[in-house]
Design a protein around this motif. Structure first.
Motif, PDB file in Angstrom:
ATOM      1  N   CYS A 366      -9.036 -12.590   3.950  1.00  0.00           N
ATOM      2  CA  CYS A 366      -8.542 -11.319   3.407  1.00  0.00           C
ATOM      3  C   CYS A 366      -9.582 -10.753   2.453  1.00  0.00           C
ATOM      4  O   CYS A 366     -10.135 -11.467   1.628  1.00  0.00           O
ATOM      5  CB  CYS A 366      -7.235 -11.554   2.651  1.00  0.00           C
ATOM      6  N   ILE A 367      -9.888  -9.458   2.598  1.00  0.00           N
ATOM      7  CA  ILE A 367     -10.833  -8.835   1.666  1.00  0.00           C
ATOM      8  C   ILE A 367     -10.110  -7.905   0.700  1.00  0.00           C
ATOM      9  O   ILE A 367     -10.720  -7.072   0.049  1.00  0.00           O
ATOM     10  CB  ILE A 367     -11.947  -8.061   2.409  1.00  0.00           C
ATOM     11  N   ARG A 368      -8.801  -8.019   0.626  1.00  0.00           N
ATOM     12  CA  ARG A 368      -7.994  -7.245  -0.312  1.00  0.00           C
ATOM     13  C   ARG A 368      -8.203  -5.736  -0.155  1.00  0.00           C
ATOM     14  O   ARG A 368      -8.191  -5.003  -1.135  1.00  0.00           O
ATOM     15  CB  ARG A 368      -8.312  -7.656  -1.757  1.00  0.00           C
ATOM     16  N   CYS A 369      -8.336  -5.279   1.069  1.00  0.00           N
ATOM     17  CA  CYS A 369      -8.586  -3.854   1.261  1.00  0.00           C
ATOM     18  C   CYS A 369      -7.340  -3.032   0.959  1.00  0.00           C
ATOM     19  O   CYS A 369      -7.427  -1.829   0.710  1.00  0.00           O
ATOM     20  CB  CYS A 369      -9.055  -3.575   2.680  1.00  0.00           C
ATOM     21  N   ILE A 373      -0.667  -2.888   2.542  1.00  0.00           N
ATOM     22  CA  ILE A 373       0.291  -2.338   1.585  1.00  0.00           C
ATOM     23  C   ILE A 373       0.584  -0.888   1.918  1.00  0.00           C
ATOM     24  O   ILE A 373       1.719  -0.440   1.854  1.00  0.00           O
ATOM     25  CB  ILE A 373      -0.283  -2.433   0.158  1.00  0.00           C
ATOM     26  N   ARG A 374      -0.476  -0.169   2.293  1.00  0.00           N
ATOM     27  CA  ARG A 374      -0.291   1.257   2.529  1.00  0.00           C
ATOM     28  C   ARG A 374       0.419   1.574   3.835  1.00  0.00           C
ATOM     29  O   ARG A 374       1.023   2.634   3.965  1.00  0.00           O
ATOM     30  CB  ARG A 374      -1.622   1.983   2.415  1.00  0.00           C
ATOM     31  N   PRO A 416      -8.047  -5.391   8.838  1.00  0.00           N
ATOM     32  CA  PRO A 416      -9.405  -5.461   9.372  1.00  0.00           C
ATOM     33  C   PRO A 416      -9.877  -6.899   9.534  1.00  0.00           C
ATOM     34  O   PRO A 416     -10.769  -7.166  10.327  1.00  0.00           O
ATOM     35  CB  PRO A 416     -10.243  -4.723   8.334  1.00  0.00           C
TER      36      PRO A 416
ATOM     37  N   THR B  19     -13.502  -6.056   9.423  1.00  0.00           N
ATOM     38  CA  THR B  19     -14.258  -6.238   8.189  1.00  0.00           C
ATOM     39  C   THR B  19     -15.706  -5.813   8.416  1.00  0.00           C
ATOM     40  O   THR B  19     -16.302  -5.092   7.617  1.00  0.00           O
ATOM     41  CB  THR B  19     -14.223  -7.719   7.774  1.00  0.00           C
ATOM     42  N   ILE B 116     -16.213 -14.729   0.800  1.00  0.00           N
ATOM     43  CA  ILE B 116     -15.719 -13.345   0.884  1.00  0.00           C
ATOM     44  C   ILE B 116     -14.227 -13.285   0.558  1.00  0.00           C
ATOM     45  O   ILE B 116     -13.437 -14.097   1.018  1.00  0.00           O
ATOM     46  CB  ILE B 116     -16.009 -12.721   2.262  1.00  0.00           C
ATOM     47  N   GLY B 117     -13.877 -12.331  -0.275  1.00  0.00           N
ATOM     48  CA  GLY B 117     -12.475 -12.141  -0.625  1.00  0.00           C
ATOM     49  C   GLY B 117     -12.031 -12.931  -1.835  1.00  0.00           C
ATOM     50  O   GLY B 117     -10.950 -12.719  -2.354  1.00  0.00           O
ATOM     51  N   TYR B 263     -13.355  -3.677  -2.614  1.00  0.00           N
ATOM     52  CA  TYR B 263     -11.974  -4.110  -2.366  1.00  0.00           C
ATOM     53  C   TYR B 263     -11.594  -5.369  -3.131  1.00  0.00           C
ATOM     54  O   TYR B 263     -10.544  -5.467  -3.746  1.00  0.00           O
ATOM     55  CB  TYR B 263     -11.780  -4.439  -0.882  1.00  0.00           C
ATOM     56  N   VAL B 264     -12.482  -6.348  -3.052  1.00  0.00           N
ATOM     57  CA  VAL B 264     -12.135  -7.672  -3.565  1.00  0.00           C
ATOM     58  C   VAL B 264     -11.908  -7.650  -5.067  1.00  0.00           C
ATOM     59  O   VAL B 264     -11.040  -8.349  -5.585  1.00  0.00           O
ATOM     60  CB  VAL B 264     -13.239  -8.689  -3.202  1.00  0.00           C
ATOM     61  N   SER B 266     -11.211  -4.952  -7.084  1.00  0.00           N
ATOM     62  CA  SER B 266     -10.467  -3.834  -7.674  1.00  0.00           C
ATOM     63  C   SER B 266      -8.985  -4.012  -7.359  1.00  0.00           C
ATOM     64  O   SER B 266      -8.636  -4.727  -6.425  1.00  0.00           O
ATOM     65  CB  SER B 266     -11.001  -2.501  -7.144  1.00  0.00           C
ATOM     66  N   PRO B 267      -8.112  -3.355  -8.113  1.00  0.00           N
ATOM     67  CA  PRO B 267      -6.686  -3.537  -7.874  1.00  0.00           C
ATOM     68  C   PRO B 267      -6.287  -3.044  -6.480  1.00  0.00           C
ATOM     69  O   PRO B 267      -6.947  -2.185  -5.899  1.00  0.00           O
ATOM     70  CB  PRO B 267      -6.021  -2.677  -8.951  1.00  0.00           C
ATOM     71  N   ILE B 268      -5.198  -3.592  -5.977  1.00  0.00           N
ATOM     72  CA  ILE B 268      -4.813  -3.310  -4.606  1.00  0.00           C
ATOM     73  C   ILE B 268      -3.747  -2.212  -4.514  1.00  0.00           C
ATOM     74  O   ILE B 268      -3.641  -1.537  -3.502  1.00  0.00           O
ATOM     75  CB  ILE B 268      -4.367  -4.629  -3.937  1.00  0.00           C
ATOM     76  N   GLN B 273      -5.110   1.159  -9.083  1.00  0.00           N
ATOM     77  CA  GLN B 273      -6.473   1.655  -8.905  1.00  0.00           C
ATOM     78  C   GLN B 273      -6.776   2.775  -9.894  1.00  0.00           C
ATOM     79  O   GLN B 273      -7.884   2.869 -10.418  1.00  0.00           O
ATOM     80  CB  GLN B 273      -6.652   2.143  -7.464  1.00  0.00           C
ATOM     81  N   VAL B 308      -8.390  -7.199 -13.226  1.00  0.00           N
ATOM     82  CA  VAL B 308      -7.690  -6.865 -11.984  1.00  0.00           C
ATOM     83  C   VAL B 308      -6.398  -7.657 -11.750  1.00  0.00           C
ATOM     84  O   VAL B 308      -5.363  -7.073 -11.439  1.00  0.00           O
ATOM     85  CB  VAL B 308      -8.653  -6.961 -10.779  1.00  0.00           C
ATOM     86  N   ASP B 312      -2.922  -5.766 -11.290  1.00  0.00           N
ATOM     87  CA  ASP B 312      -2.132  -5.956 -10.069  1.00  0.00           C
ATOM     88  C   ASP B 312      -0.718  -6.417 -10.396  1.00  0.00           C
ATOM     89  O   ASP B 312       0.254  -5.983  -9.794  1.00  0.00           O
ATOM     90  CB  ASP B 312      -2.804  -6.991  -9.159  1.00  0.00           C
TER      91      ASP B 312
END
Lengths: 439, 329
Positions: A366-369, A373-374, A416, B19, B116-117, B263-264, B266-268, B273, B308, B312
């Motif tokens: 997961c890359i927390r995109c 959620i959206r 993704p 990704t 990653i992530g 993405y990783v 910053s808030p989701i 955000q 973050v 969150d």
């Protein structure tokens, strides 16, 4: 009035052009018919026939056990060949009645007789619906007579007919709206007789202008019925999304539409109600979309419940090439099949053959995109719920509203990193429900 | 494959977004600023970029091999980190320092925390901070001119920048000197490789917004906060030139569009955000006006990266049809 749409959701290739412009074809069964005794939510029906019995079209094979249950009714005449466990679409073995078709279609007395709807009492209408074995044909299979029996009839102010048909590839509801719109309006009027305070809404996604136009023409002189065009977006046909889009009222998983004054029924369910009440015809047929890029001649079929899926495929000319995946239902919420020797049930809606399985992908981290959620129509945080599910943190899963998930699959679709978010969440959900049942 | 049909749980439908595709879009978006950096600072800027990218990718590749894990370099995220790191260092930086920065970014900040992530801080910015602390002089040596003789450069293989080691617009601003806004907008000023050209950064950012890779929530909240902050506390009143110089100057645009939107780190949630953008803006303003240096973007962002999880937690969204937000334990 609602906003005609809902928060979240996705837009995806809908594949409806493959089958939407072809009239429905009646397909008579060739082989034996198999009637699983559990084709609905609630208690399985109890067998009321024995091996060797002669049965007629419209005759009860299984009787509902309890209020939340539904009768199983024969769609052909013939001989009960066997009663035993049979493979179903879900891949499990279910107690079923197997009927050998004599191809004569002899019916029970009174089958198909016209009834004067105006003279029926509410009690009689509900009873006819129950006797016809009608369940929600949108996919859930919740017994319709239960839905039509809320605690207080006067509290219902909207009866919503669900013609969204938001699942890709499916066009059976669309065909019915074009081919049998009078029955939809007739069925809706019958339901409105039960709820005098209610207004009727026929809700259709705006990618089906022909259906909207047809139903608008038919209901032009009906002040109590409105046809609304919803914005096309999956899962617009989900009950909670539909109620919100049409009325602005919000439901959570613990509430029923009746709790916010709504009764929601799929278009084909409404047709079945009309047939049961006005035409003395129980639920014995289904409209099935046979489609997908692997199917030679995509088409909608009107088939007897109990018919083998293999016969549908044969009628559609078979596969152009071997598909990687076969699906009963739509690609978002349908069930993958490994065997076509399973029967069409009340909740079957489609048979799809897909050449390239899009879900056969490797998961990445997961890359927390935040896309999940959206798109979540229930405004959950799927990536987090899936992670909780993967580590079996069920208490936390419940606290973060994991049980609210409706399994629409938008999160898995959009991810993704190709993570199986919806699958993980549904797994935890099923596990929690199973434990609750045990306790 | 065998003759069996695929059987899996629904949905059987997946989008084409990956990704790798997202990272490719970020790379494309970084292209204008990168090209301008080479145009502005010469061939050595390209060398720095090549070295940081190579250092990042190789570090990740060998780390995965050593840990006997499948290699993750195919997702291009290490390439993006490498480019961003290069964008945040001066063109005159010795190549071995650039390489060290790349190794630090990937090994220490990214891979040791799970790859990653999992990184809690933007790897490129953390590496910049590391380099800034380790080599303060070389990291603040902002050359304006180009490498005049490429041949000479190749021969010697060392830094030979002909030009004045000039002050950045923000430093000039801090010293009370005048700035040329048009030059700042185009990017003909001193600074790190990727930060000088506002127009190049904005073109890339527009691409990311159109491709829906980023939303404008963080960048707008960030930039507006900085603008308002310097208007109020800058001591220049409502001087638009001063305000715009702060917006265009330093790493603000690069940071707001390309680093704070990572993405990783910053808030989701959508509201989170916006809060994150405001926090970054406040800290940047604070650092720029009150600290000893003229810059503040990278420290502001990596500090806010640490906030973050808290943001969150505080901005969990209410699920559909539920009365109250479910509180965290």
């Amino acid at each position: 009035m609602g906003r005609l749409t809902f928060p979240g959701g996705i837009h995806t290739y809908d594949g409806k052009e493959l089958s939407m412009d072809k009239p429905t074809v009646v397909l008579l069964p060739k082989g034996d018919l198999v009637f699983p005794l559990s084709q609905h939510i609630g208690a399985p029906a109890k067998v009321v026939v024995a091996k060797g019995d002669q049965v007629l079209v419209g005759q009860k094979l299984g009787e509902a056990t309890g209020f939340v249950s539904a009768h199983i009714i024969s769609s052909v005449s013939g001989t009960v060949k066997e009663i035993g466990k049979r493979l179903t679409v879900q891949g499990n073995l279910v107690e079923s009645v197997v009927v050998e078709n004599d191809n004569e279609y002899r019916t029970i007395d009174g089958f198909g007789d016209d009834r004067d709807v105006g003279k029926l009492t509410k009690e009689e209408i509900r009873n006819f619906v129950k006797e016809a074995g009608i369940v929600g044909l949108g996919g859930a299979g919740f017994p319709t007579h239960v839905k039509l029996s809320p605690k207080d009839d006067s509290k219902i102010d909207y009866v919503i007919v669900n013609g969204a048909e938001c699942e890709p590839y499916l066009t059976s509801d669309y065909r019915m709206m074009l081919e049998e719109p009078e029955k939809i309006v007739g069925g809706l009027k019958i339901i409105l007789k039960l709820f005098e305070q209610a207004k009727g809404i026929i809700a259709i996604e705006d990618n089906k202008p022909a259906a909207i136009q047809k139903l608008r023409e038919l209901t032009a002189g009906e002040p109590g019925i409105e046809v609304v065009a919803l914005k096309t977006k999956y899962p617009q046909g989900g009950e909670r999304q539909l109620v919100y889009a049409t009325t602005g009222r919000k439901l959570n998983s613990k509430k029923l539409p009746a709790d916010v004054g709504c009764v929601v029924d799929n278009v084909d369910t409404v047709i079945s109600i009309y047939m049961a009440v006005a035409k003395s015809t129980p639920l014995i047929r289904r409209i099935i979309t046979v489609s997908g890029d692997a199917v030679k001649v995509p088409q909608n079929y009107n088939v007897a419940i109990g018919t083998c899926y293999g016969e549908l495929l044969e009628a559609a000319g078979g596969f152009v090439d071997r598909p990687e995946k076969m699906i009963s239902g739509g690609p978002m919420m349908g069930v993958a099949m490994y065997n076509t020797s399973v029967p069409v049930t009340k909740v079957s809606s489609a048979f799809l053959g897909i050449l390239k399985d899009k879900a056969a992908v490797e998961e990445a981290p997961c890359i927390r995109c935040g896309k999940c959620i959206r798109v979540c129509p229930l405004q959950l945080m799927p990536f987090e719920l899936a992670a909780l599910s993967n580590r079996n943190a069920e208490e936390e899963f419940i606290r973060r509203d994991g049980m609210e998930c409706c399994g629409c699959g938008c999160c898995s679709y959009i991810c993704p990193a190709k993570r199986s978010l919806s699958q993980s969440i549904m797994q935890a959900r099923a596990s929690v429900l199973a434990k609750k049942k045990k306790a | 494959m065998s003759d069996l049909f695929h059987v899996s749980a629904a949905p059987h439908n997946r989008s084409t977004v990956t990704t790798k595709g997202i990272m490719r879009d970020v790379m494309i978006a970084l292209l204008p600023a990168g090209l301008f950096g080479i145009f502005n600072f010469g061939i050595h800027a390209l060398m720095v970029m090549a070295v940081t990218v190579l250092a990042c990718v190789l570090t990740e590749y060998f780390f995965c091999r050593m840990m006997k894990k499948p290699s993750t370099v195919g997702d291009y995220s290490a390439v993006v980190t490498g480019i961003l790191l290069a964008f945040n260092v001066p063109a005159s930086l010795p190549l071995w320092m650039a390489a060290l920065g790349g190794i630090f970014a990937i090994l220490i900040v990214k891979m040791l925390f799970g790859g990653i992530g999992q990184n809690f801080m933007n790897p490129a910015l953390a590496a910049r901070a590391f380099l800034l602390i380790s080599f303060p002089v070389r990291m603040t040596d902002f050359a304006v001119g180009k490498v005049t003789q490429t041949a000479d450069y190749i021969q010697k293989g060392s830094v030979a920048i002909d030009g004045i080691s000039g002050a950045t617009p923000l430093a000039a601003l801090k010293a009370g000197e005048a700035v040329d806004l048009l030059k700042m907008f185009i990017g003909q000023t001193g600074g790190t490789i990727g930060e000088t050209s506002a127009i190049a950064i904005l073109i890339g950012a527009a691409y990311l917004v159109v491709r829906k890779v980023i939303s404008l929530r963080i960048p707008l909240a960030y930039i507006i906060t900085v603008a308002v902050f310097v208007m109020i506390f800058g001591g220049q009143g409502f001087d638009t030139t001063y305000m715009l110089a702060h917006v265009l100057g330093g790493g603000l645009l690069l940071g707001a569009f390309f680093m704070a939107t990572d993405y990783v780190t910053s808030p989701i949630t959508a509201s989170g955000q916006i809060i994150f953008g405001i926090c970054c803006g406040l800290l940047t303003g604070l650092f720029r006006l009150l600290s000893g240096t003229a810059e503040g973007v990278s420290y502001a962002i990596i500090f806010c990266n640490l906030l973050v999880p808290l943001i969150d937690k505080a901005t969990r969204q209410r699920s559909f049809g539920k009365e109250r937000v479910v509180s965290e334990k």
